[in-house]
Design a protein around this motif. Structure first.
Motif, PDB file in Angstrom:
ATOM      1  N   ASN A  84      -2.696  16.031 -11.798  1.00  0.00           N
ATOM      2  CA  ASN A  84      -2.547  16.002 -13.147  1.00  0.00           C
ATOM      3  C   ASN A  84      -1.126  14.886 -13.377  1.00  0.00           C
ATOM      4  OD1 ASN A  84      -4.620  16.766 -13.937  1.00  0.00           O
ATOM      5  ND2 ASN A  84      -3.952  18.706 -14.452  1.00  0.00           N
ATOM      6  N   GLU A  85       0.091  15.438 -12.856  1.00  0.00           N
ATOM      7  CA  GLU A  85       1.361  14.822 -12.606  1.00  0.00           C
ATOM      8  C   GLU A  85       1.332  13.411 -12.142  1.00  0.00           C
ATOM      9  OE1 GLU A  85       4.898  13.970 -13.976  1.00  0.00           O
ATOM     10  OE2 GLU A  85       3.614  15.671 -14.553  1.00  0.00           O
ATOM     11  N   VAL A  86       0.485  13.273 -10.917  1.00  0.00           N
ATOM     12  CA  VAL A  86       0.291  12.050 -10.364  1.00  0.00           C
ATOM     13  C   VAL A  86      -0.415  11.106 -11.485  1.00  0.00           C
ATOM     14  CG1 VAL A  86      -0.579  10.947  -8.361  1.00  0.00           C
ATOM     15  CG2 VAL A  86       0.528  12.824  -7.949  1.00  0.00           C
ATOM     16  N   ALA A  87      -1.328  11.636 -11.982  1.00  0.00           N
ATOM     17  CA  ALA A  87      -2.263  10.605 -12.895  1.00  0.00           C
ATOM     18  C   ALA A  87      -1.337  10.326 -13.892  1.00  0.00           C
ATOM     19  CB  ALA A  87      -3.433  11.564 -13.457  1.00  0.00           C
ATOM     20  N   GLY A 142       8.445   4.541  -3.753  1.00  0.00           N
ATOM     21  CA  GLY A 142       9.778   5.173  -4.532  1.00  0.00           C
ATOM     22  C   GLY A 142       9.374   6.483  -4.811  1.00  0.00           C
ATOM     23  N   VAL A 143       8.469   6.801  -5.559  1.00  0.00           N
ATOM     24  CA  VAL A 143       8.292   8.397  -5.812  1.00  0.00           C
ATOM     25  C   VAL A 143       8.291   9.257  -4.766  1.00  0.00           C
ATOM     26  CG1 VAL A 143       6.610   9.924  -7.024  1.00  0.00           C
ATOM     27  CG2 VAL A 143       6.790   7.544  -7.874  1.00  0.00           C
ATOM     28  N   PRO A 179      -1.487   3.201  -2.485  1.00  0.00           N
ATOM     29  CA  PRO A 179      -0.669   3.881  -2.519  1.00  0.00           C
ATOM     30  C   PRO A 179      -0.635   5.257  -3.270  1.00  0.00           C
ATOM     31  CG  PRO A 179       0.236   1.526  -3.104  1.00  0.00           C
ATOM     32  CD  PRO A 179      -1.480   1.460  -3.185  1.00  0.00           C
ATOM     33  N   ARG A 180      -1.316   5.134  -4.419  1.00  0.00           N
ATOM     34  CA  ARG A 180      -1.374   6.377  -5.130  1.00  0.00           C
ATOM     35  C   ARG A 180      -2.285   7.386  -4.300  1.00  0.00           C
ATOM     36  NH1 ARG A 180      -4.750   7.165 -11.017  1.00  0.00           N
ATOM     37  NH2 ARG A 180      -4.876   9.521 -10.767  1.00  0.00           N
ATOM     38  N   MET A 195      -2.684  12.391  -1.124  1.00  0.00           N
ATOM     39  CA  MET A 195      -2.848  13.336   0.157  1.00  0.00           C
ATOM     40  C   MET A 195      -1.694  13.830   0.687  1.00  0.00           C
ATOM     41  SD  MET A 195      -5.943  13.003   0.807  1.00  0.00           S
ATOM     42  CE  MET A 195      -6.184  13.541   2.412  1.00  0.00           C
ATOM     43  N   THR A 196      -0.349  13.217   0.498  1.00  0.00           N
ATOM     44  CA  THR A 196       0.788  13.791   0.982  1.00  0.00           C
ATOM     45  C   THR A 196       0.854  15.042   0.373  1.00  0.00           C
ATOM     46  OG1 THR A 196       1.377  11.447   1.831  1.00  0.00           O
ATOM     47  CG2 THR A 196       3.090  13.188   1.491  1.00  0.00           C
ATOM     48  N   LEU A 197       0.906  15.099  -1.053  1.00  0.00           N
ATOM     49  CA  LEU A 197       1.109  16.336  -1.706  1.00  0.00           C
ATOM     50  C   LEU A 197       0.161  17.480  -1.274  1.00  0.00           C
ATOM     51  CD1 LEU A 197       2.050  14.436  -5.112  1.00  0.00           C
ATOM     52  CD2 LEU A 197       3.759  15.602  -3.627  1.00  0.00           C
TER      53      LEU A 197
END
Length: 726
Positions: free
Chosen positions: A272-275, A286-287, A350-351, A356-358
C-alpha cells in the motif's frame, strides 16, 4: 539598490566568520600571527566551500592598513574599514589580480601575467595573484609558471584555487602549501541557514532546512542559492512541503513508513505504501537508495547509538525504529536491497523491482517469531528486560523448521560438529592423568536428566529414552541387550565429565544413574566382575596414540561399547572394570538438573540453527535451579545476545524435555570449561591428528616419500566422515 543574493551578501569577510573550515583557519591564523608566510598557497575542495573567499580574506590580512598606518604589519584580523580592505571587498584593489584560468589557458596569457611580477605593488603591501580553477591551465602554461612560482619576488604571493587537484602537475603541487577544504555536513548547513534566515526575518521549518542541507551536497554556496529559490517559491517563507515540491525529492517520511511496515512484517502495508508513492511519480531507484541509507543508519544506531548522525533531523525517530529490528534483519535487508538495486536495470518496471525487493526482504527473513522482539540499544550482552513469552503456537513452528536442517543422523560418525558422545571423546591433556580411571563408555554424571537420550541409534533404529526401558523383572525385547551395564550405556549416554570435577566421584555417581534407570529401587547389589576380555586384539592405532584416543571418533567408541555383545559372561570389559572400581550407587535429587556435561551432550539435539546456534555454542551452564537455567556467554560474542535468540533456545530445550526459563549473561569463561563450540573444534582437531598419523604410518605413503621425495600436506587431510560406509 538592486537585490543581492544571500550567497554574496553573507560571504565571510574575516577568518572568524568562516563556517566549517576550522583546520584551515587555525593554520592560516597562526602563520599570520607568527609571520611565517609562504609564497604560494593552494586551496582545494568541492564547489562552494570557501576557496575564493579564503583567498580574499588572506589578501586582506596581507594588505590591511588599520587606521591608515602602512607600517602596522600583517594581521590575522583585518579591520574591514581601511581603504585596502574595502577595495578588496568591492573587487577593485589594483594589487589583487584575480585570474580565471578556465578562460586564460594559453601560454601567452600566462607570460603576459608574469611580465608584471617584477614590479612592486602600487597600493598595498603585497601583490597577490589569485588564480581560480588553476587546473584548467595548459601544460605549457604550467611550465611557464614553474620558475616564478618557485622563487617569486618578496612582494608577490600566489593564491591558487582548484576543485580538481589531481590534474595539477606534481611540480606545481610541490611548490605550494596545500589546504584541503572539507565538505559541509548537513548539520552545519542547517545551523548556518537558521542564523541567516532569522536575521533576514524569514519564517522557516527546520525540516525544510534539512532538505536544503541534503540537497546542497556539502556546498554552502549551493545551500544559500537553494534557500534563495525556496524563499521565492514559498512567497517569503521556507516550508517543508514547498521545499520538497521545489526539489522534487522524496519525503523521508515515506521511507520511514516503509521501514515501519517491514518492522511489523506487514506485506500488505508495504504494498500500500509503494502504491501511494507511485501516485507521486518518484524515482523508484532513488527510493531504494534512500531506504538503504536509512538501513545503514539503523545498523549504526543499534551498535553505537552515539555515532548516529542527525543528517536528516530524525535521530530520535531512528533510535526508536532501530529497537524494533534485530541486527540480523537489518543486515539481511541491506544485502537484499543492494542486490535489488543492481537488478533494477533488468526488471520490466522500476516499481516492480522495488516491490519484489521489499517482498524478498520479508520472505527471506528468519521465521523465528512473527515479529521481532525489542532490541536493546546499544546491542551488547546486557540482560534484556523480560517480555511476555510467546504462545506455543507462535514459537513451535520455528523449532520444527530449524530442527530438520540442523540435525544429522546419529549413525553418522565423526562429524566435526559436536553430534557425537562427548564422554567418549579424548580428554584434554590436563585431564589425562585421571582419565585412565574411566572406561571409554563411562556413563554421564548425576546431573544428567534421565529423560534426555543422546545415544546414537544403530542401523536405522530409533533411540529409546530411558523412561521406555522395561523394569528388570520383565523380559527384555530382543533389540535391547539383557545386560545391566549395556542397558546403562544405552540409556544414559550423552555427557562428558566436566574437567573441574573429580573423576572417581563423578564416575561413581554415573553408575548410580545407570542402575536407577533400570530398577525402581535406589540400591542394587553390585554385580560381580567377569573375566576380562583384554586378550582380544584391538584395532590398529597410530604409534604414540593413547588408548583413550585410539577410536576413529568419540561416537564410534559409544557404538562399540553398546555393540559389545556380551560374551558368555554377558558383560563387556569396560563395564566390568567400571563396576569393579566404583562404589555402590546412591540416589541424588539433583539428577534432573542440567550441568555443563549434560549441556554438551544435549546441544546437538536442540536443533538450533543460524545465529541462535552460534550464540548457544559459545555458552556454558552457570546454574540450574530446576526452574531457571543460567547460561554464561563469552564476551567476544556479546553482540549476538538478543531476546529472540534466548526464546528460541528456551523453546528448543522445552522440546527436548528440559522445561526451563533461560537467562544468558555475559562473563568470562574459564579456560578449563569447554563450550559446545570448543568441543566441536577439539574433536575435529583430534580426528585430523589421528588421520594425519594414519597416513604417515601408511606403507604406500612412506614408499612415495622415500622414492620420489613426496611430502604430506597435512592441512589438506580431511578425516573420513563416515568410516562405516567404506
Amino acid at each position: 539598490m538592486s537585490y543581492q543574493v544571500l550567497a554574496r551578501k553573507w560571504r565571510p569577510r574575516t577568518f572568524h566568520e568562516l563556517v566549517g573550515q576550522e583546520h584551515v583557519q587555525r593554520a592560516l591564523v597562526n602563520a599570520l600571527d607568527q609571520g611565517r608566510l609562504h609564497h604560494a598557497y593552494l586551496f582545494t575542495g568541492t564547489r562552494g566551500v570557501g576557496k575564493t573567499t579564503l583567498a580574499r580574506i588572506l589578501a586582506k590580512c596581507l594588505n590591511c592598513t588599520a587606521n591608515g598606518n602602512d607600517d602596522s604589519g600583517v594581521t590575522s584580523t583585518p579591520c574591514g574599514q581601511c581603504e585596502n580592505c574595502r577595495s578588496i571587498d568591492d573587487g577593485r584593489f589594483v594589487d589583487l589580480l584575480e585570474v580565471d584560468a578556465a578562460s586564460r589557458t594559453k601560454v601567452e596569457d600566462t607570460r603576459e601575467l608574469l611580465d608584471n611580477v617584477q614590479y612592486a605593488p602600487t597600493q598595498g603591501r603585497y601583490k597577490v595573484y589569485l588564480i581560480d580553477e588553476v587546473h584548467m591551465l595548459s601544460t605549457h602554461s604550467f611550465n611557464a609558471l614553474l620558475k616564478t612560482l618557485e622563487e617569486p619576488p618578496p612582494h608577490v604571493k600566489f593564491l591558487l584555487a582548484t576543485t580538481d587537484p589531481q590534474k595539477l602537475p606534481v611540480t606545481v603541487l610541490s611548490r605550494c602549501l596545500q589546504f584541503t577544504l572539507k565538505n559541509m555536513p548537513p548539520e552545519r548547513i542547517v545551523e548556518h541557514l537558521s542564523k541567516v534566515l532569522e536575521v533576514e526575518g524569514v519564517s522557516f521549518d527546520e525540516s525544510a532546512l534539512w532538505l536544503l542541507g541534503k540537497a546542497a551536497d556539502g556546498s554552502m554556496r549551493d545551500a544559500m542559492s537553494l534557500t534563495d529559490q525556496a524563499i521565492a517559491f514559498g512567497q517569503g517563507q521556507v516550508r517543508q512541503g514547498d521545499v520538497a515540491a521545489m526539489l522534487g525529492t522524496l519525503d523521508q517520511r515515506h521511507v520511514l513508513t516503509l521501514l515501519e511496515a517491514l518492522a511489523e512484517v506487514d506485506a500488505s502495508r508495504v504494498l500500500n505504501e509503494v502504491a501511494s508513492l507511485a501516485e507521486q511519480g518518484p524515482d523508484f531507484a532513488g527510493v531504494l537508495d534512500d531506504l538503504l541509507g536509512v538501513l545503514h543508519r539503523l545498523a549504526v544506531a543499534q551498535m553505537v547509538p552515539g555515532a548516529l548522525d542527525n543528517g536528516h533531523g530524525d535521530r530520535e525517530v531512528l533510535l526508536t525504529l532501530a529497537s524494533r529490528f534485530t541486527a540480523e534483519d537489518v543486515q539481511l535487508y541491506y544485502q537484499i536491497g543492494l542486490q535489488g538495486r543492481g537488478d533494477m536495470d533488468q526488471a520490466p518496471e522500476p516499481r516492480t523491482a522495488l516491490e519484489m525487493t521489499l517482498l524478498r526482504m520479508l520472505a527471506f527473513r528468519p521465521q523465528g517469531v512473527p515479529k521481532p522482539a525489542q532490541t536493546p540499544l546499544p546491542m551488547t550482552g546486557d540482560a534484556v528486560p523480560e517480555q511476555t513469552p510467546e504462545s506455543p503456537a507462535e514459537s513451535t513452528p520455528a523449532a520444527s523448521q530449524s530442527a530438520p536442517a540442523s540435525q544429522e543422523p546419529a549413525s553418522v560418525v565423526g562429524a566435526a560438529a559436536p553430534d557425537v558422545m562427548p564422554h567418549a571423546s579424548p580428554t584434554p591433556a590436563s585431564a589425562e592423568g585421571s582419565q585412565d580411571k574411566l572406561s571409554p563408555t563411562a556413563p554421564a554424571g548425576p546431573d544428567t536428566p534421565t529423560s534426555v537420550e543422546t545415544s546414537p541409534p544403530r542401523g536405522g533404529e530409533k533411540a529409546r529414552p530411558a523412561s521406555e526401558l522395561p523394569p528388570p523383572w520383565e523380559a527384555l525385547p530382543e533389540d535391547i541387550p539383557n545386560d545391566p551395564a549395556a542397558q546403562s550405556a544405552a540409556s544414559l549416554q550423552g555427557v562428558e565429565a566436566p574437567a573441574w570435577q573429580d573423576d572417581e566421584e563423578y564416575a561413581s555417581a554415573a553408575v548410580s544413574d545407570a542402575v536407577d534407570a533400570g530398577s525402581p529401587s535406589s540400591h542394587v547389589p553390585e554385580p560381580e566382575p567377569e573375566p576380562s576380555m583384554a586378550s582380544e586384539p584391538q584395532e590398529a592405532v597410530a604409534p604414540g596414540t593413547p588408548a583413550s584416543q585410539s577410536l576413529d571418533s568419540p561416537s564410534s567408541a559409544v557404538e562399540e561399547a553398546a555393540d559389545e555383545v556380551v560374551k558368555p559372561s554377558g558383560r563387556s570389559e569396560t563395564s566390568s572394570i567400571a563396576a569393579e572400581t566404583m562404589p555402590a550407587p546412591s540416589h541424588n535429587e539433583a539428577d534432573a538438573r542440567l550441568n555443563q556435561a549434560a549441556w554438551l551432550g544435549l546441544f546437538e539435539q536442540l536443533g538450533l540453527g543460524g545465529l541462535t546456534r552460534n550464540l548457544a555454542a559459545h555458552c556454558v551452564v552457570e546454574q540450574d535451579d530446576g526452574d531457571q537455567l543460567d547460561l554464561r556467554l563469552a564476551p567476544s560474542q556479546s553482540a549476538m545476545n538478543a531476546e529472540v535468540h534466548v526464546k528460541r533456545i528456551q523453546q528448543a530445550l522445552a522440546d527436548a524435555g528440559v522445561d526451563r526459563k533461560v537467562r544468558i549473561e555475559v562473563g568470562e569463561i574459564p579456560e578449563t570449561v569447554e563450550t559446545p563450540r570448543g568441543q566441536s573444534e577439539r574433536i575435529a582437531t583430534e580426528r585430523h591428528a589421528v588421520a594425519v598419523e594414519a597416513l604417515k604410518a601408511d606403507p604406500h605413503i612412506q614408499k612415495l616419500q622415500s622414492t620420489f621425495g613426496a611430502r604430506l600436506v597435512e592441512t589438506s587431510v580431511e578425516p573420513r566422515q563416515n568410516p562405516d560406509s567404506a
